[in-house]
Design a protein around this motif. Structure first.
Motif, PDB file in Angstrom:
ATOM      1  N   VAL A   4       0.863  -1.181   0.000  1.00  0.00           N
ATOM      2  CA  VAL A   4       0.000   0.000   0.000  1.00  0.00           C
ATOM      3  C   VAL A   4       0.897   1.228   0.000  1.00  0.00           C
ATOM      4  CG1 VAL A   4      -1.805   1.262   1.210  1.00  0.00           C
ATOM      5  CG2 VAL A   4      -1.778  -1.243   1.272  1.00  0.00           C
ATOM      6  N   LYS A   5       0.911   1.945  -1.107  1.00  0.00           N
ATOM      7  CA  LYS A   5       1.759   3.135  -1.224  1.00  0.00           C
ATOM      8  C   LYS A   5       1.045   4.385  -0.710  1.00  0.00           C
ATOM      9  CE  LYS A   5       4.204   1.273  -5.267  1.00  0.00           C
ATOM     10  NZ  LYS A   5       4.550   1.487  -6.692  1.00  0.00           N
ATOM     11  N   ASN A   6      -0.214   4.562  -1.113  1.00  0.00           N
ATOM     12  CA  ASN A   6      -0.982   5.730  -0.699  1.00  0.00           C
ATOM     13  C   ASN A   6      -1.702   5.408   0.606  1.00  0.00           C
ATOM     14  OD1 ASN A   6      -2.059   8.347  -0.877  1.00  0.00           O
ATOM     15  ND2 ASN A   6      -3.895   7.593  -1.903  1.00  0.00           N
ATOM     16  N   GLN A   7      -1.197   5.907   1.718  1.00  0.00           N
ATOM     17  CA  GLN A   7      -1.683   5.528   3.039  1.00  0.00           C
ATOM     18  C   GLN A   7      -2.523   6.661   3.626  1.00  0.00           C
ATOM     19  OE1 GLN A   7       2.023   4.469   4.976  1.00  0.00           O
ATOM     20  NE2 GLN A   7       2.084   2.487   3.945  1.00  0.00           N
ATOM     21  N   HIS A   8      -3.723   6.324   4.074  1.00  0.00           N
ATOM     22  CA  HIS A   8      -4.694   7.329   4.497  1.00  0.00           C
ATOM     23  C   HIS A   8      -4.656   7.550   6.002  1.00  0.00           C
ATOM     24  CE1 HIS A   8      -6.228   6.248   0.515  1.00  0.00           C
ATOM     25  NE2 HIS A   8      -6.797   7.441   0.511  1.00  0.00           N
ATOM     26  N   TYR A   9      -4.741   8.816   6.402  1.00  0.00           N
ATOM     27  CA  TYR A   9      -4.821   9.137   7.823  1.00  0.00           C
ATOM     28  C   TYR A   9      -6.267   9.441   8.246  1.00  0.00           C
ATOM     29  CZ  TYR A   9      -3.908  13.694   5.606  1.00  0.00           C
ATOM     30  OH  TYR A   9      -3.924  14.787   4.763  1.00  0.00           O
ATOM     31  N   VAL A  10      -7.179   9.538   7.303  1.00  0.00           N
ATOM     32  CA  VAL A  10      -8.623   9.472   7.563  1.00  0.00           C
ATOM     33  C   VAL A  10      -9.174   8.448   6.576  1.00  0.00           C
ATOM     34  CG1 VAL A  10     -10.832  10.687   7.616  1.00  0.00           C
ATOM     35  CG2 VAL A  10      -8.746  11.888   8.292  1.00  0.00           C
ATOM     36  N   PRO A  11      -9.817   7.388   7.042  1.00  0.00           N
ATOM     37  CA  PRO A  11     -10.244   6.309   6.143  1.00  0.00           C
ATOM     38  C   PRO A  11     -11.248   6.769   5.099  1.00  0.00           C
ATOM     39  CG  PRO A  11     -10.303   5.583   8.436  1.00  0.00           C
ATOM     40  CD  PRO A  11     -10.090   7.072   8.461  1.00  0.00           C
ATOM     41  N   ARG A  12     -11.106   6.226   3.908  1.00  0.00           N
ATOM     42  CA  ARG A  12     -12.072   6.509   2.844  1.00  0.00           C
ATOM     43  C   ARG A  12     -13.466   6.008   3.229  1.00  0.00           C
ATOM     44  NH1 ARG A  12      -8.743   3.829  -1.978  1.00  0.00           N
ATOM     45  NH2 ARG A  12      -8.075   2.573  -0.191  1.00  0.00           N
ATOM     46  N   ASN A  13     -13.503   4.914   3.993  1.00  0.00           N
ATOM     47  CA  ASN A  13     -14.788   4.363   4.414  1.00  0.00           C
ATOM     48  C   ASN A  13     -15.542   5.327   5.318  1.00  0.00           C
ATOM     49  OD1 ASN A  13     -16.759   2.367   4.478  1.00  0.00           O
ATOM     50  ND2 ASN A  13     -15.290   0.745   4.923  1.00  0.00           N
ATOM     51  N   GLY A  48      -4.645  11.246   2.180  1.00  0.00           N
ATOM     52  CA  GLY A  48      -3.688  10.157   2.003  1.00  0.00           C
ATOM     53  C   GLY A  48      -2.374  10.695   1.468  1.00  0.00           C
ATOM     54  N   GLU A  49      -1.280  10.073   1.867  1.00  0.00           N
ATOM     55  CA  GLU A  49       0.045  10.464   1.400  1.00  0.00           C
ATOM     56  C   GLU A  49       0.874   9.212   1.131  1.00  0.00           C
ATOM     57  OE1 GLU A  49       2.242  13.245   3.694  1.00  0.00           O
ATOM     58  OE2 GLU A  49       0.635  14.746   3.714  1.00  0.00           O
ATOM     59  N   ARG A  50       1.815   9.358   0.258  1.00  0.00           N
ATOM     60  CA  ARG A  50       2.680   8.242  -0.107  1.00  0.00           C
ATOM     61  C   ARG A  50       3.522   7.815   1.101  1.00  0.00           C
ATOM     62  NH1 ARG A  50       4.433   6.080  -4.946  1.00  0.00           N
ATOM     63  NH2 ARG A  50       6.555   5.229  -4.985  1.00  0.00           N
ATOM     64  N   GLN A 108      -7.913   7.168  15.571  1.00  0.00           N
ATOM     65  CA  GLN A 108      -8.090   8.333  14.703  1.00  0.00           C
ATOM     66  C   GLN A 108      -7.454   9.579  15.298  1.00  0.00           C
ATOM     67  OE1 GLN A 108      -9.638   8.668  11.366  1.00  0.00           O
ATOM     68  NE2 GLN A 108      -8.227  10.339  11.810  1.00  0.00           N
ATOM     69  N   ILE A 109      -7.554   9.744  16.596  1.00  0.00           N
ATOM     70  CA  ILE A 109      -6.933  10.890  17.271  1.00  0.00           C
ATOM     71  C   ILE A 109      -5.424  10.885  17.053  1.00  0.00           C
ATOM     72  CG2 ILE A 109      -6.374  11.801  19.571  1.00  0.00           C
ATOM     73  CD1 ILE A 109      -9.273  10.890  20.381  1.00  0.00           C
ATOM     74  N   LEU A 110      -4.822   9.705  17.106  1.00  0.00           N
ATOM     75  CA  LEU A 110      -3.366   9.602  17.027  1.00  0.00           C
ATOM     76  C   LEU A 110      -2.833   9.615  15.600  1.00  0.00           C
ATOM     77  CD1 LEU A 110      -2.630   6.880  19.746  1.00  0.00           C
ATOM     78  CD2 LEU A 110      -2.051   9.310  19.862  1.00  0.00           C
ATOM     79  N   ARG A 111      -3.622   9.171  14.628  1.00  0.00           N
ATOM     80  CA  ARG A 111      -3.063   8.847  13.325  1.00  0.00           C
ATOM     81  C   ARG A 111      -2.933  10.030  12.363  1.00  0.00           C
ATOM     82  NH1 ARG A 111      -7.345   4.939  10.275  1.00  0.00           N
ATOM     83  NH2 ARG A 111      -5.673   4.920   8.709  1.00  0.00           N
ATOM     84  N   GLY A 112      -3.544  11.163  12.643  1.00  0.00           N
ATOM     85  CA  GLY A 112      -3.673  12.225  11.650  1.00  0.00           C
ATOM     86  C   GLY A 112      -2.470  13.126  11.476  1.00  0.00           C
ATOM     87  N   LYS A 113      -2.539  13.966  10.459  1.00  0.00           N
ATOM     88  CA  LYS A 113      -1.454  14.908  10.167  1.00  0.00           C
ATOM     89  C   LYS A 113      -1.350  15.994  11.224  1.00  0.00           C
ATOM     90  CE  LYS A 113       0.389  16.105   6.542  1.00  0.00           C
ATOM     91  NZ  LYS A 113       0.850  16.748   5.294  1.00  0.00           N
ATOM     92  N   SER A 189     -13.697  16.739   8.834  1.00  0.00           N
ATOM     93  CA  SER A 189     -12.417  17.301   8.406  1.00  0.00           C
ATOM     94  C   SER A 189     -11.328  16.237   8.400  1.00  0.00           C
ATOM     95  CB  SER A 189     -12.005  18.452   9.332  1.00  0.00           C
ATOM     96  OG  SER A 189     -11.658  17.960  10.616  1.00  0.00           O
ATOM     97  N   ASP A 190     -10.109  16.674   8.114  1.00  0.00           N
ATOM     98  CA  ASP A 190      -8.956  15.763   8.170  1.00  0.00           C
ATOM     99  C   ASP A 190      -8.507  15.511   9.605  1.00  0.00           C
ATOM    100  OD1 ASP A 190      -7.818  18.225   8.722  1.00  0.00           O
ATOM    101  OD2 ASP A 190      -6.689  18.346   6.855  1.00  0.00           O
ATOM    102  N   ASN A 191      -9.217  16.112  10.565  1.00  0.00           N
ATOM    103  CA  ASN A 191      -9.028  15.825  11.994  1.00  0.00           C
ATOM    104  C   ASN A 191     -10.416  15.760  12.625  1.00  0.00           C
ATOM    105  OD1 ASN A 191      -7.411  15.603  14.490  1.00  0.00           O
ATOM    106  ND2 ASN A 191      -8.254  17.616  14.961  1.00  0.00           N
TER     107      ASN A 191
END
Length: 341
Positions: A4-13, A48-50, A108-113, A189-191
């Motif tokens: 998985v190259k493009n890894q998401h910090y907020v799930p698409r689901n 998502g970012e590489r 989710q709290i921990l994983r974001g940008k 949002s992204d957070n």
């Protein structure tokens, strides 16, 4: 296993639950850095970012991505059944749902940008303070870079102890769901996990997820939002726990959307191109256009150093502000009789 190259910090689901009702559904995006908005039909490149979670540790390659995927695979079927039971059958939140949600929210709290940005600012602020006081070693300054920041962030997510600390703190709160009965949709949002502190202290941060007086919001879609509130301050709401409560006043929706704009990293999302509020907020607070705007404050008292940012900080009990000085609109939603004085 495919890489998985493009890894998401907020799930698409999660994001797909905020798609528009058009024939070709799209997610509307507001960019705080430009105050522009646009619609996207492909969520692949949103939040998502590489190789966002990959470090130089080859033995852990894709390990965190796999861990997050496993958590999500267990969560989303429960999420879907929870919404069906809530909307169609009016069933309350169950213990199984709470357990699953609290784990997901902690991750989710921990994983974001935004969390990665805050980690960076904490480290930089501490080093700046140590440097001013000639306490920093030269190797500390030279080793602080984007790779080191990423390693720290990833290690936080690898730690079940960190996740469980936040999860257990969330479990202590009163939980309920808001049903938005206005024509204004909820932002996300992204957070997406946002918070509001109903108490203040001159020396300590009171906006940790385990702080006394904290209120936490997590939009489920445009019409429903999960809300967690501190059990100690809001003890009068124990009778409403695990229920679905209506929101009929637009001011309440504005309040929660306002938090999404303030606490997002860069992007705000909506099911429609309804970003008048977001534009107004960014225009009135131009610093929000800078994703690196200061979010950490270091205070020194009698040789003790305090960092005014924490996930779980629980300072000593302080006198609550007078009712008339409170600015939160939560008082518009409930009787003042449950306020703890």
């Amino acid at each position: 296993m495919s890489i998985v190259k493009n890894q998401h910090y907020v799930p698409r689901n999660y994001l797909k639950r905020f798609l528009s009702n058009d024939k070709k559904p799209k997610l509307w995006v507001f960019d705080k850095t430009s105050s522009g908005s646009f619609g996207v039909t492909d969520l692949g490149n949103v939040c998502g970012e590489r190789y966002f979670y990959e470090t130089e540790e080859k033995n852990n390659f894709q390990t965190l991505e796999l861990k997050l995927a496993q958590i999500e695979s267990q969560f989303w079927p429960l999420f879907d059944s929870f919404l069906v039971n809530l909307i169609d059958k009016h069933k309350p939140i169950t213990n199984d749902i709470r357990n699953s949600f609290s784990t997901y929210l902690a991750v989710q709290i921990l994983r974001g940008k935004r969390t990665r940005e805050i980690i960076s600012q904490i480290k930089l602020s501490l080093l700046d303070h140590l440097t001013v006081n000639e306490l920093a070693e030269e190797n500390l300054l030279s080793n602080l870079n984007s790779i080191e920041i990423r390693n720290t962030h990833v290690n936080m997510l690898f730690s079940d102890e960190n996740i469980n600390l936040i999860k257990n703190s969330l479990d202590e709160h009163i939980w309920f769901v808001y049903r938005n009965e206005t024509n204004l949709p909820f932002y996300t949002s992204d957070n997406p996990v946002v918070k509001y502190a109903h108490m203040s202290d001159p020396n300590f941060s009171m906006d940790g997820f385990g702080s006394e007086g904290i209120e936490i919001g997590f939009p489920l879609n445009s019409k429903y939002m999960l809300c967690l509130i501190d059990r100690k301050l809001f003890f009068g709401l124990n009778s409403q726990e695990n229920l679905c409560l209506p929101l009929t006043d637009k001011k309440n929706i504005v309040h929660y959307n306002h938090l999404q704009v303030l606490q997002s990293y860069k992007y705000v999302f909506c099911s429609s191109n309804s970003f008048g509020l977001a534009t107004e907020i960014v225009n009135s607070l131009p610093y929000l256009r800078d994703v690196s705007h200061p979010q950490v404050e270091i205070r020194t008292q009698k040789r003790k150093m305090h960092c005014n940012w924490s996930l779980l900080q629980k300072p000593p009990k302080k006198v609550i502000q007078n009712y008339d000085n409170r600015t939160s609109n939560i008082s518009d939603r409930f009787s003042r009789t449950w306020w703890a004085y």
